[in-house]
Design a protein around this motif. Structure first.
Motif, short mmCIF file in Angstrom:
data_model
loop_
_atom_site.label_atom_id
_atom_site.label_comp_id
_atom_site.label_asym_id
_atom_site.label_seq_id
_atom_site.Cartn_x
_atom_site.Cartn_y
_atom_site.Cartn_z
N LYS A 76 -32.76 -13.79 36.05
CA LYS A 76 -32.43 -14.48 34.80
C LYS A 76 -32.69 -15.98 34.89
N SER A 77 -32.58 -16.53 36.09
CA SER A 77 -32.81 -17.97 36.23
C SER A 77 -34.28 -18.34 36.06
N LYS A 78 -35.18 -17.36 36.19
CA LYS A 78 -36.62 -17.63 36.08
C LYS A 78 -37.15 -17.35 34.67
N ALA A 79 -36.28 -17.12 33.72
CA ALA A 79 -36.72 -16.75 32.37
C ALA A 79 -37.63 -17.82 31.78
N GLY A 80 -38.76 -17.39 31.24
CA GLY A 80 -39.72 -18.30 30.62
C GLY A 80 -39.40 -18.55 29.16
N HIS A 96 -26.62 -13.68 21.89
CA HIS A 96 -25.91 -14.88 22.32
C HIS A 96 -25.36 -14.72 23.74
N ARG A 97 -24.83 -13.54 24.01
CA ARG A 97 -24.26 -13.27 25.33
C ARG A 97 -25.35 -13.28 26.40
N PHE A 98 -26.51 -12.72 26.09
CA PHE A 98 -27.62 -12.72 27.05
C PHE A 98 -28.08 -14.14 27.36
N LEU A 99 -28.17 -14.97 26.33
CA LEU A 99 -28.56 -16.37 26.55
C LEU A 99 -27.54 -17.10 27.42
N LYS A 100 -26.26 -16.84 27.18
CA LYS A 100 -25.23 -17.47 28.01
C LYS A 100 -25.32 -17.01 29.45
N GLN A 101 -25.64 -15.74 29.67
CA GLN A 101 -25.81 -15.25 31.03
C GLN A 101 -26.98 -15.94 31.73
N CYS A 102 -28.07 -16.15 30.99
CA CYS A 102 -29.22 -16.86 31.56
C CYS A 102 -28.88 -18.32 31.85
N VAL A 103 -28.09 -18.93 30.97
CA VAL A 103 -27.65 -20.31 31.21
C VAL A 103 -26.81 -20.38 32.48
N VAL A 108 -33.41 -23.09 32.80
CA VAL A 108 -33.58 -24.32 32.02
C VAL A 108 -33.99 -23.98 30.59
N GLU A 109 -34.88 -23.00 30.45
CA GLU A 109 -35.33 -22.62 29.11
C GLU A 109 -34.18 -22.08 28.27
N ALA A 110 -33.28 -21.34 28.89
CA ALA A 110 -32.12 -20.83 28.16
C ALA A 110 -31.21 -21.97 27.71
N CYS A 111 -31.05 -22.98 28.56
CA CYS A 111 -30.25 -24.15 28.17
C CYS A 111 -30.84 -24.83 26.94
N TYR A 112 -32.15 -24.99 26.94
CA TYR A 112 -32.81 -25.64 25.81
C TYR A 112 -32.71 -24.79 24.54
N PHE A 113 -33.02 -23.50 24.66
CA PHE A 113 -33.04 -22.62 23.49
C PHE A 113 -31.64 -22.49 22.89
N LEU A 114 -30.66 -22.20 23.72
CA LEU A 114 -29.30 -22.03 23.22
C LEU A 114 -28.72 -23.36 22.74
N SER A 139 -35.55 -32.27 33.80
CA SER A 139 -36.89 -32.69 33.37
C SER A 139 -37.57 -31.68 32.46
N HIS A 140 -36.83 -31.13 31.53
CA HIS A 140 -37.42 -30.27 30.51
C HIS A 140 -37.91 -31.17 29.38
N ALA A 141 -39.22 -31.23 29.18
CA ALA A 141 -39.82 -32.20 28.26
C ALA A 141 -39.34 -32.01 26.83
N SER A 142 -39.29 -30.78 26.35
CA SER A 142 -38.87 -30.53 24.97
C SER A 142 -37.41 -30.88 24.76
N ALA A 143 -36.58 -30.65 25.77
CA ALA A 143 -35.17 -31.03 25.66
C ALA A 143 -35.02 -32.54 25.61
N LEU A 144 -35.80 -33.25 26.42
CA LEU A 144 -35.78 -34.71 26.37
C LEU A 144 -36.19 -35.21 24.99
N TYR A 145 -37.23 -34.60 24.43
CA TYR A 145 -37.70 -35.01 23.10
C TYR A 145 -36.63 -34.74 22.04
#
Length: 371
Positions: A76-80, A96-103, A108-114, A139-145
């Motif tokens: 889950k930590s490697k989710a693209g 929502h629960r799946f995204l929280k599990q990935c977070v 990092v992608e789950a943090c940004y998406f959620l 250093s997630h570029a889209s999250a920084l933006y």
């Protein structure tokens, strides 16, 4: 008693056959012989490269072992980014629960998406900003933006919470990571002296770099030699023809007097396809692939019919999807006043996509600018 003995023997034989058949099935499964670490490595790679959620779900349903190891924290930590490309109409508590599990697993992608969903869709500003910050720290570029846009607009608060310097710093960090929107936003800030000391030359350099990065996918498909439309001889990339240099940078030079027609054909301007992301330099390119988060926001507030709130507007750029968090948060077009944008990057994109054909000064419109 003599009647029960044969029946008991039959039942014993059936049980033996069943156990034997199960052993055959277990031995025929090639994944059973693989070590757990190798299966987890395979699933992690699949999780990071999935083009849509169904790819990973299909793998989990392939066999019982995949289904068990697919919920490993490392997987889950490697989710693209495309693994979370779900539709807004399919949003549910389980998603929502799946995204929280990935977070929790460290994705990092789950943090940004959620974070984006909580901040804009669920209106949980604090939790959403916290998740975006967690992704930005890594250093997630889209999250920084996204955090920079929030700082520039004072999203989630009042006008007094705007922090232009913090926004510029976040744009600069994302620009160093090659984020095109941040390069363009930072370039406009430097040109206008908005949140940073004015530096027109550096601002133009960043805007040019943003255009170069946008056009970079087009150039590999362009032939190395072609007839120059401004003269009768043949020019080459990297070569020199009189005072006209045909290389990747020269095609982006506004001083260029003529642009090769073959480049225009490859980029889609003759057929009318693609988007005019580089009209400033007389060159078109195909529309960029939209971010899954932006698609989710667009569907959430569009097709799903969710209202961002009374008196709140959406960003007019068709590929953004960000709503206002308070009235008059976004800036309007200074000419027509009919469109509004969350950032200068969205304004520049929308201008080159469509607004340059629609923008009319208020006094020149039949309604006198009342609409």
């Amino acid at each position: 008693m003599s009647v029960l003995v044969p029946r008991a023997q039959v039942m014993i034989r059936k049980k033996k056959k069943l156990r034997f058949s199960r052993k055959i099935v277990e031995k025929s499964d090639p994944f059973e012989s693989l070590p757990d670490d190798l299966v987890i490595c395979i699933l992690s790679k699949l999780c990071s490269t999935s083009t849509c959620p169904s790819d990973f779900i299909s793998a989990l349903l392939a066999c019982k072992r995949f289904n068990g190891l697919g919920h490993n924290q490392l997987v889950k930590s490697k989710a693209g980014p495309k693994l979370f490309g779900m539709r807004a109409k399919n949003w549910s508590d389980s998603a929502h629960r799946f995204l929280k599990q990935c977070v929790n697993a460290g994705s990092v992608e789950a943090c940004y998406f959620l974070g984006m969903i909580r901040f804009y869709c669920l209106q949980n500003r604090g939790s959403g900003a916290s998740l975006l910050a967690k992704a930005a720290i890594r250093s997630h570029a889209s999250a920084l933006y996204s955090l920079a846009v929030i700082q520039f607009n004072g999203s989630g608060g009042g006008r007094s919470v705007k922090d232009l310097r913090a926004g510029v710093a976040l744009f600069a960090r994302a620009a160093r990571l090659g984020h095109i929107g941040s390069l363009r936003e930072l370039g406009h800030c430097l040109q206008d002296g908005y949140g940073v000391r004015r530096n027109i030359a550096e601002g133009r350099r960043l805007l040019t770099e943003a255009n170069i990065r946008e056009l970079s996918p087009v150039f590999p498909s362009v032939p190395l030699s072609y007839p120059c439309p401004g003269c009768s001889t043949t020019s080459h990339y990297g070569g020199r023809h009189k005072t006209h240099h045909h290389n990747n940078r020269s095609l982006l030079n506004p001083q260029c007097q003529h642009v090769d027609q073959q480049v225009m054909t490859v980029s889609g301007s003759e057929t009318g396809t693609g988007c005019s992301l580089c009209n400033d330099f007389c060159c078109n390119m195909p529309a960029p692939e939209p971010d899954p988060v932006n698609l989710f926001l667009l569907e959430w507030f569009g097709l799903k019919g969710e209202d961002p709130g009374p008196g709140l507007r959406m960003c007019s750029h068709s590929g953004c999807g960000r709503p206002e968090t308070r009235p008059h948060e976004f800036r309007r077009c200074s000419v027509c006043g009919r469109v509004n944008y969350c950032s200068r990057g969205c304004q520049a994109h929308d201008w080159k996509l469509r607004h340059h054909r629609q923008c009319t000064p208020a006094e020149d419109r039949p309604d006198g600018g009342r609409r």
